[in-house]
Design an enzyme around this catalytic site. Structure first.
Site, mmCIF file in Angstrom:
data_model
loop_
_atom_site.group_PDB
_atom_site.id
_atom_site.type_symbol
_atom_site.label_atom_id
_atom_site.label_comp_id
_atom_site.label_asym_id
_atom_site.label_seq_id
_atom_site.Cartn_x
_atom_site.Cartn_y
_atom_site.Cartn_z
ATOM 1 N N ASP A 114 0.778 -0.839 -0.057
ATOM 2 C CA ASP A 114 0.438 0.237 0.475
ATOM 3 C C ASP A 114 1.588 1.497 0.293
ATOM 4 O O ASP A 114 2.143 1.212 0.362
ATOM 5 C CB ASP A 114 -0.785 0.246 1.401
ATOM 6 C CG ASP A 114 -1.977 1.219 0.945
ATOM 7 O OD1 ASP A 114 -2.420 1.747 0.507
ATOM 8 O OD2 ASP A 114 -1.372 2.326 2.187
ATOM 9 N N LEU A 115 0.248 2.504 -0.340
ATOM 10 C CA LEU A 115 1.553 3.422 -0.468
ATOM 11 C C LEU A 115 1.274 4.451 0.484
ATOM 12 O O LEU A 115 2.403 4.338 1.976
ATOM 13 C CB LEU A 115 0.904 4.980 -1.387
ATOM 14 C CG LEU A 115 1.265 6.041 -2.296
ATOM 15 C CD1 LEU A 115 3.373 5.828 -2.044
ATOM 16 C CD2 LEU A 115 0.789 6.566 -2.714
ATOM 17 N N ASP A 116 0.115 5.146 1.367
ATOM 18 C CA ASP A 116 0.030 6.126 2.534
ATOM 19 C C ASP A 116 -0.418 5.430 3.876
ATOM 20 O O ASP A 116 -0.937 4.384 3.932
ATOM 21 C CB ASP A 116 -1.738 6.402 1.620
ATOM 22 C CG ASP A 116 -1.895 7.360 0.434
ATOM 23 O OD1 ASP A 116 -1.070 8.302 0.328
ATOM 24 O OD2 ASP A 116 -3.104 7.448 -0.115
ATOM 25 N N THR B 227 1.812 10.457 4.595
ATOM 26 C CA THR B 227 0.894 10.775 3.589
ATOM 27 C C THR B 227 -0.420 10.531 4.615
ATOM 28 O O THR B 227 -1.666 12.031 4.425
ATOM 29 C CB THR B 227 0.368 10.587 2.015
ATOM 30 O OG1 THR B 227 0.648 8.797 2.155
ATOM 31 C CG2 THR B 227 1.806 11.050 1.365
ATOM 32 N N SER C 197 -2.610 0.482 -4.129
ATOM 33 C CA SER C 197 -3.129 1.902 -3.369
ATOM 34 C C SER C 197 -4.777 2.097 -3.943
ATOM 35 O O SER C 197 -4.610 2.273 -5.365
ATOM 36 C CB SER C 197 -2.244 2.490 -3.815
ATOM 37 O OG SER C 197 -2.871 3.891 -3.238
ATOM 38 N N ALA C 198 -5.635 2.734 -3.215
ATOM 39 C CA ALA C 198 -6.162 3.498 -3.655
ATOM 40 C C ALA C 198 -6.720 5.253 -3.701
ATOM 41 O O ALA C 198 -7.659 5.458 -4.671
ATOM 42 C CB ALA C 198 -7.267 3.212 -2.006
ATOM 43 N N LYS D 174 -11.430 -0.305 -1.684
ATOM 44 C CA LYS D 174 -11.233 -1.393 0.147
ATOM 45 C C LYS D 174 -12.047 -1.202 0.681
ATOM 46 O O LYS D 174 -12.417 0.094 1.028
ATOM 47 C CB LYS D 174 -9.226 -1.716 0.630
ATOM 48 C CG LYS D 174 -8.260 -1.778 -0.535
ATOM 49 C CD LYS D 174 -7.666 -0.675 0.181
ATOM 50 C CE LYS D 174 -5.756 -0.489 -0.828
ATOM 51 N NZ LYS D 174 -4.615 0.218 -0.251
ATOM 52 N N LYS E 264 -9.088 5.549 6.344
ATOM 53 C CA LYS E 264 -7.991 4.711 5.566
ATOM 54 C C LYS E 264 -8.021 3.868 4.688
ATOM 55 O O LYS E 264 -8.844 2.816 4.606
ATOM 56 C CB LYS E 264 -6.739 4.405 6.691
ATOM 57 C CG LYS E 264 -5.855 5.367 7.300
ATOM 58 C CD LYS E 264 -5.340 4.639 8.600
ATOM 59 C CE LYS E 264 -4.095 6.056 9.667
ATOM 60 N NZ LYS E 264 -3.826 5.507 10.605
ATOM 61 N N GLU F 203 0.161 -3.466 4.854
ATOM 62 C CA GLU F 203 -1.143 -1.961 5.076
ATOM 63 C C GLU F 203 -0.773 -2.199 6.191
ATOM 64 O O GLU F 203 -0.667 -2.265 7.209
ATOM 65 C CB GLU F 203 -2.370 -3.445 4.632
ATOM 66 C CG GLU F 203 -3.211 -3.362 3.402
ATOM 67 C CD GLU F 203 -3.401 -2.170 3.278
ATOM 68 O OE1 GLU F 203 -3.846 -1.033 3.607
ATOM 69 O OE2 GLU F 203 -3.974 -1.056 1.956
ATOM 70 N N ASP F 204 -1.480 -0.348 5.798
ATOM 71 C CA ASP F 204 -1.675 1.001 7.679
ATOM 72 C C ASP F 204 -3.221 0.244 7.347
ATOM 73 O O ASP F 204 -3.325 0.857 8.276
ATOM 74 C CB ASP F 204 -1.173 0.716 7.446
ATOM 75 C CG ASP F 204 -2.053 2.702 6.704
ATOM 76 O OD1 ASP F 204 -1.733 2.057 5.581
ATOM 77 O OD2 ASP F 204 -2.013 3.456 7.175
HETATM 78 C C1 BG6 Z 1 -6.232 5.579 0.872
HETATM 79 C C2 BG6 Z 1 -5.669 6.157 1.954
HETATM 80 O O1 BG6 Z 1 -4.225 5.086 0.029
HETATM 81 O O2 BG6 Z 1 -6.075 6.451 -0.837
HETATM 82 C C3 BG6 Z 1 -7.051 7.385 1.728
HETATM 83 O O3 BG6 Z 1 -5.500 5.731 3.014
HETATM 84 C C4 BG6 Z 1 -7.567 7.922 0.800
HETATM 85 O O4 BG6 Z 1 -7.249 7.998 3.216
HETATM 86 C C5 BG6 Z 1 -6.963 7.227 -0.688
HETATM 87 O O5 BG6 Z 1 -8.797 8.578 0.688
HETATM 88 C C6 BG6 Z 1 -8.133 7.579 -1.619
HETATM 89 O O6 BG6 Z 1 -7.003 8.790 -2.198
HETATM 90 P P1 BG6 Z 1 -6.644 10.247 -2.873
HETATM 91 O O7 BG6 Z 1 -5.078 10.322 -3.204
HETATM 92 O O8 BG6 Z 1 -7.396 9.365 -4.268
HETATM 93 O O9 BG6 Z 1 -7.815 11.362 -2.582
HETATM 94 MG MG MG Z 2 -2.846 3.298 3.393
#
Ligand code: BG6
Ligand code: MG
Length: 220
Positions: free
Chosen positions: A8-10, A16, A113-114, A144, A44, A168-169
């Site tokens: 996962d990224l964030d 972030t 990542s989402a 997710k 998240k 994943e966090d």
């Molecule tokens: C996820 C984050 O990685 O991405 C969420 O954990 C975030 O908090 C989601 O809402 C969507 O991200 P973005 O950058 O497309 O708004």
């Molecule tokens: Mg995350």
């Protein structure tokens, strides 16, 4: 058997999660809604649209479709302001060590990542080229805890789900990995991420021996 390591990224690769939190809080405040750190755990890993739906739900607020779209872009604009200042110092501790170790062991690595901002962030922190494939919010139709993002990553790396390892966090992300029948590794608080197969506070706790063991194991 081919393994795939999916990150996962964030909140896993970069710090972030705090920026998402700040931007959502400011937006919620402007609507007269407040939410706690505990509630933020539910945001998240969740898509932008679903995050706003949850916040409005917490505040018992209904708004027009136009207003909804406007708020989504407002939130993203604030978030983009934060990430425009990012550099390599915002990579979370020992992430490069683990990525480089996996690369040295010829393991395949995916991003799952989402976020629709994922590619831009990876470029900013100079990690883009470490990934064999990137699956992000622009590639999926289901957020997710649906496992779609990880299943696409597995397919692109030609690994079966039992041979995938997900870092994943978020609770939603751990649930997605478990539903996909992948090994789930929680990065963060063990109380929050208790559904994960393994939990570490951060990557500094992950040893090369542990990685070697993952390379050999399949999800039971
Ligand atoms: C996820 C984050 O990685 O991405 C969420 O954990 C975030 O908090 C989601 O809402 C969507 O991200 P973005 O950058 O497309 O708004
Ligand atoms: Mg995350």
């Amino acid at each position: 058997m081919k393994k795939a390591f999916i990150f996962d990224l964030d909140g896993v690769i970069v710090d972030t999660a705090k920026y998402h939190f700040m931007a959502w809080q400011n937006l919620a405040n402007s609507l007269g809604i407040s939410f706690s750190k505990e509630q933020n755990e539910q945001l998240k890993g969740v898509s932008r649209v679903q995050s706003l739906e949850k916040i409005l739900d917490w505040g018992n607020k209904t708004i027009s479709e136009e207003e909804f779209t406007r708020l989504l872009s407002e939130k993203n604009e604030e978030y983009l302001k934060y990430i425009s200042k990012m550099d390599t110092t915002e990579i979370l501790p020992d992430v490069p060590r683990i990525l480089d170790y996996l690369i040295s062991k010829r393991q395949r690595i995916a991003l799952g990542s989402a976020s629709k901002n994922a590619r831009a962030i990876l470029e900013k922190v100079e990690l883009y080229t470490k990934f064999h494939t990137i699956v992000d919010g622009t590639n999926v139709s289901k957020a997710k805890p649906d496992p779609e993002v990880f299943l696409i990553g597995a397919k692109e790396l030609e690994a079966s789900p039992e041979n995938c390892i997900v870092f994943e966090d978020s609770v939603a992300g751990i649930q997605a990995a478990n539903t996909a029948n992948m090994i789930s590794i929680g990065i963060g608080d063990k109380e929050v991420l208790h559904e994960a197969d393994y939990i570490f506070k951060n990557f500094t706790e992950i040893t090369e021996e542990f990685i070697n063991q993952l390379v050999k194991t399949e999800k039971a």
